[in-house]
Design a protein around this motif. Structure first.
Motif, PDB file in Angstrom:
ATOM      1  N   SER A 146       0.833  -1.200   0.000  1.00 49.79           N
ATOM      2  CA  SER A 146       0.000   0.000   0.000  1.00 49.79           C
ATOM      3  C   SER A 146       0.871   1.255   0.000  1.00 49.79           C
ATOM      4  O   SER A 146       0.631   2.198  -0.764  1.00 49.79           O
ATOM      5  CB  SER A 146      -0.916  -0.014   1.219  1.00 49.79           C
ATOM      6  OG  SER A 146      -1.594   1.191   1.350  1.00 49.79           O
ATOM      7  N   TYR A 151      -1.036   4.149  -2.091  1.00 46.67           N
ATOM      8  CA  TYR A 151      -2.442   4.095  -1.705  1.00 46.67           C
ATOM      9  C   TYR A 151      -2.600   4.871  -0.406  1.00 46.67           C
ATOM     10  O   TYR A 151      -1.681   4.888   0.417  1.00 46.67           O
ATOM     11  CB  TYR A 151      -2.907   2.645  -1.523  1.00 46.67           C
ATOM     12  CG  TYR A 151      -3.233   1.970  -2.823  1.00 46.67           C
ATOM     13  CD1 TYR A 151      -4.485   2.120  -3.416  1.00 46.67           C
ATOM     14  CD2 TYR A 151      -2.289   1.177  -3.477  1.00 46.67           C
ATOM     15  CE1 TYR A 151      -4.795   1.508  -4.621  1.00 46.67           C
ATOM     16  CE2 TYR A 151      -2.590   0.562  -4.687  1.00 46.67           C
ATOM     17  CZ  TYR A 151      -3.842   0.733  -5.245  1.00 46.67           C
ATOM     18  OH  TYR A 151      -4.146   0.137  -6.430  1.00 46.67           O
ATOM     19  N   LEU A 157      -6.534   0.187  -0.910  1.00 42.67           N
ATOM     20  CA  LEU A 157      -5.935  -0.809  -1.803  1.00 42.67           C
ATOM     21  C   LEU A 157      -6.837  -2.045  -1.885  1.00 42.67           C
ATOM     22  O   LEU A 157      -7.130  -2.529  -2.973  1.00 42.67           O
ATOM     23  CB  LEU A 157      -4.541  -1.208  -1.302  1.00 42.67           C
ATOM     24  CG  LEU A 157      -3.764  -2.207  -2.142  1.00 42.67           C
ATOM     25  CD1 LEU A 157      -2.270  -2.048  -1.898  1.00 42.67           C
ATOM     26  CD2 LEU A 157      -4.165  -3.631  -1.938  1.00 42.67           C
TER      27      LEU A 157
END
Length: 186
Positions: A146, A151, A157
């Protein structure tokens, strides 16, 4: 003279392109991101021969300006997500625009018209493919993935992964482990 060739950003493809240019006696300054900078003018005969030679390897010589731009966009995204050690710190739109030297709105409109999806959707698809690769290698956990792919959270994610694949990342990983176990039983 700059010519454009549709190929994935890989050392093997670059090597094939270089070899085919050498066979035709063409000198080049650079082979990168789907473009080849040839140091001399290329004749129609050389262009046709290069086209035929590259086609054998699944590579395509591009003449249409819109196709060329699309391939450049795709190459930048693929390189950014799959081959860069670190994702850019700026917005993807700024990064792509800067890398290609075009206004992002023009790039986005051209991409959407030709491909039928937005650049953002294309980026998401490649990010999810990268997540799959990283999950399969099992060297980093979901939190690290992530972070690596920028993200905002693991939850973001996971939601995006499920939306694209229909599976949660953990279920995807379990499927991989189950397949591996089945192969070991053979």
């Amino acid at each position: 003279m700059l010519i454009y060739i549709k190929y994935m950003v890989s050392s093997r493809c670059k090597m094939v392109v270089r070899q085919e240019l050498q066979k035709l006696g063409l000198h080049y300054a650079n082979v990168d991101l789907g473009t080849v900078e040839i140091l001399e003018n290329i004749t129609d005969l050389q262009r046709e021969q290069l086209h035929k030679n590259l086609k054998v390897f699944g590579l395509e010589l591009l003449d249409d300006k819109r196709k060329i731009i699309i391939e450049k966009i795709k190459s930048v995204i693929i390189e950014m997500i799959h081959y860069s050690e670190e994702m850019p710190k700026v917005n993807y739109s700024d990064y792509i625009s800067e890398k290609l030297g075009y206004d992002y709105t023009y790039l986005a409109n051209t991409f959407s018209e030709v491909k039928g999806i937005t650049i953002q959707q294309y980026i998401i698809l490649h990010k999810i493919e990268r997540v799959k690769e990283l999950l399969l290698y099992d060297e980093v956990n979901l939190t690290e993935i992530s972070y690596m792919l920028h993200y905002s959270s693991v939850s973001h994610l996971s939601n995006q992964f499920k939306k694209v694949t229909g599976l949660t990342p953990s279920f995807f990983k379990k499927l991989k482990e189950k397949r591996k176990g089945n192969l070991e039983d053979l």
